[in-house]
Design a protein around this motif. Structure first.
Motif, mmCIF file in Angstrom:
data_model
loop_
_atom_site.group_PDB
_atom_site.id
_atom_site.type_symbol
_atom_site.label_atom_id
_atom_site.label_comp_id
_atom_site.label_asym_id
_atom_site.label_seq_id
_atom_site.Cartn_x
_atom_site.Cartn_y
_atom_site.Cartn_z
ATOM 1 N N ALA A 92 -0.470 -7.622 -10.145
ATOM 2 C CA ALA A 92 -0.077 -6.711 -9.064
ATOM 3 C C ALA A 92 0.746 -5.534 -9.573
ATOM 4 C CB ALA A 92 0.699 -7.466 -7.990
ATOM 5 N N ASN A 93 1.400 -5.718 -10.724
ATOM 6 C CA ASN A 93 2.189 -4.625 -11.304
ATOM 7 C C ASN A 93 1.329 -3.459 -11.757
ATOM 8 O OD1 ASN A 93 4.732 -5.892 -11.028
ATOM 9 N ND2 ASN A 93 4.356 -7.121 -12.882
ATOM 10 N N TYR A 94 0.022 -3.681 -11.834
ATOM 11 C CA TYR A 94 -0.877 -2.644 -12.343
ATOM 12 C C TYR A 94 -1.864 -2.164 -11.282
ATOM 13 C CZ TYR A 94 1.245 -4.402 -16.555
ATOM 14 O OH TYR A 94 2.176 -4.780 -17.486
ATOM 15 N N ILE A 95 -1.554 -2.473 -10.056
ATOM 16 C CA ILE A 95 -2.362 -1.997 -8.932
ATOM 17 C C ILE A 95 -1.673 -0.792 -8.313
ATOM 18 C CG2 ILE A 95 -3.307 -2.553 -6.662
ATOM 19 C CD1 ILE A 95 -4.674 -4.100 -8.838
ATOM 20 N N ARG A 96 -2.369 0.316 -8.276
ATOM 21 C CA ARG A 96 -1.820 1.537 -7.661
ATOM 22 C C ARG A 96 -2.440 1.716 -6.277
ATOM 23 N NH1 ARG A 96 -2.581 5.699 -12.820
ATOM 24 N NH2 ARG A 96 -1.081 4.687 -14.228
ATOM 25 N N LYS A 97 -1.597 1.725 -5.284
ATOM 26 C CA LYS A 97 -2.076 1.804 -3.906
ATOM 27 C C LYS A 97 -2.572 3.214 -3.578
ATOM 28 C CE LYS A 97 1.152 -1.774 -2.345
ATOM 29 N NZ LYS A 97 2.287 -2.086 -1.435
ATOM 30 N N GLY A 98 -3.761 3.266 -2.962
ATOM 31 C CA GLY A 98 -4.308 4.544 -2.519
ATOM 32 C C GLY A 98 -3.816 4.893 -1.122
ATOM 33 N N LYS A 99 -4.282 6.011 -0.609
ATOM 34 C CA LYS A 99 -3.812 6.498 0.685
ATOM 35 C C LYS A 99 -4.214 5.570 1.833
ATOM 36 C CE LYS A 99 -1.836 10.274 -0.821
ATOM 37 N NZ LYS A 99 -0.377 10.460 -0.740
ATOM 38 N N LEU A 100 -5.415 4.976 1.758
ATOM 39 C CA LEU A 100 -5.803 4.047 2.822
ATOM 40 C C LEU A 100 -4.908 2.819 2.815
ATOM 41 C CD1 LEU A 100 -8.465 5.826 2.906
ATOM 42 C CD2 LEU A 100 -9.607 3.723 3.582
ATOM 43 N N TRP A 101 -4.636 2.285 1.641
ATOM 44 C CA TRP A 101 -3.748 1.126 1.553
ATOM 45 C C TRP A 101 -2.369 1.484 2.124
ATOM 46 C CZ3 TRP A 101 -3.849 -2.670 -3.155
ATOM 47 C CH2 TRP A 101 -2.955 -3.732 -2.922
ATOM 48 N N GLN A 102 -1.855 2.650 1.754
ATOM 49 C CA GLN A 102 -0.545 3.067 2.257
ATOM 50 C C GLN A 102 -0.557 3.183 3.780
ATOM 51 O OE1 GLN A 102 0.960 6.591 0.138
ATOM 52 N NE2 GLN A 102 -0.231 5.965 -1.638
ATOM 53 N N ALA A 103 -1.662 3.712 4.329
ATOM 54 C CA ALA A 103 -1.769 3.846 5.781
ATOM 55 C C ALA A 103 -1.847 2.484 6.460
ATOM 56 C CB ALA A 103 -2.989 4.686 6.138
ATOM 57 N N PHE A 104 -2.619 1.567 5.856
ATOM 58 C CA PHE A 104 -2.766 0.227 6.429
ATOM 59 C C PHE A 104 -1.446 -0.544 6.378
ATOM 60 C CE2 PHE A 104 -7.623 -0.303 5.538
ATOM 61 C CZ PHE A 104 -7.867 0.795 6.353
ATOM 62 N N ALA A 105 -0.675 -0.348 5.316
ATOM 63 C CA ALA A 105 0.549 -1.125 5.110
ATOM 64 C C ALA A 105 1.776 -0.476 5.740
ATOM 65 C CB ALA A 105 0.773 -1.312 3.610
#
Length: 280
Positions: A92-105
């Motif tokens: 998980a330390n190497y997963i970069r969240k995209g804009k959709l993920w940021q919007a969902f979360a």
């Protein structure tokens, strides 16, 4: 929640209706129109009007749909493993969240702008169909499923550079922003340049409309370019009489704010030459 425009954005009734319909249907709003008609700014003003944060995803020709979800940085993980970094044990330390993920979360409902979707590869819209429809996606590296805590208001813009897939269009509420009429233009000018003298505004508007109607223009000047031109006119303290076209070139004063390519400038010079020949 009803969007009616803001003190910084004049929204015609049909545009406000489209925004509110898309929110009610919980579908993405696909907005098309000439460049400079306020498509991108619409998303920002919807967010401001409804009191929501905004996330902006500006699409480029190299953008892939996966980037909107997340990116796995395998290179950094390999490097850290070689250096003995303890973070390697948790992918998980190497997963970069995209804009959709940021919007969902996001802890509250947000406006998500997907700007200029037609710049990307033709498969880009299709690759987002399920995520925008179901408001969830799977992260294969961690095994988790990301679901939207609050369904975002999704606004997608397009400059009509390429056709969008039918399957994508079916899932959107569509609106085409028409070029504003004279009264709407005056209302827009009042927002950006309040108190402009009526004679100066009428003279500028007359020249601008006449210029847009010249046959053969490669790129018609947009609303934003008209506002830039007015800003220069005010900075130069020009009078209505100063806005008359130069007879030698048929070009208006400060035409560089309105005409953005040499073909259109040459067109006016050609028209001036033909007018002089006919006047002999």
């Amino acid at each position: 929640m009803q969007f009616t425009g803001t003190d910084r954005y004049v929204a015609p009734p049909d545009l406000a209706l489209a925004v509110n319909a898309a929110i009610t249907l919980q579908r993405p709003l696909l907005v098309k129109g000439e460049p400079g008609t306020g498509k991108t700014e619409l998303a920002r003003q919807v967010a401001a009007s409804l009191g929501m944060p905004i996330l902006e995803w500006h699409v480029k020709s190299t953008t892939k749909a996966q980037q909107g979800l997340y990116e796995y940085d395998a290179v950094s993980r390999l490097r850290d493993s070689q250096l003995g970094d303890a973070r390697v044990s948790d992918v998980a330390n190497y997963i970069r969240k995209g804009k959709l993920w940021q919007a969902f979360a996001a802890p509250e409902r947000v406006v998500l702008l997907i700007d200029e979707v037609d710049k990307a590869d033709i498969e880009f819209p299709n690759d987002l169909l399920q995520e925008l429809d179901r408001m969830e996606f799977h992260v294969y590296e961690t095994g988790e499923t990301v679901r939207a805590a609050h369904r975002p208001v999704v606004i997608i813009t397009s400059n009509n550079e390429k056709e969008l897939p039918d399957a994508f269009l079916r899932r959107c509420f569509f609106h085409y922003i028409r070029f504003p009429d004279a009264e709407t233009l005056k209302a827009i000018v009042e927002v950006h340049h309040p108190g402009l003298k009526p004679r100066l505004l009428d003279a500028a508007l007359s020249q601008f409309v006449a210029l847009r109607e010249v046959p053969g223009l490669k790129k018609k000047p947009s609303t934003s370019e008209f506002l830039d031109w007015l800003k220069l006119i005010l900075a130069e303290d020009l009078a209505p009489e100063d806005l008359a076209r130069d007879p030698a070139t048929m070009l208006p004063r400060l035409h560089g704010a309105l005409l953005k390519n040499e073909q259109d400038v040459a067109l006016f010079e050609k028209l001036a030459f033909m007018a002089r020949r006919q006047g002999r």
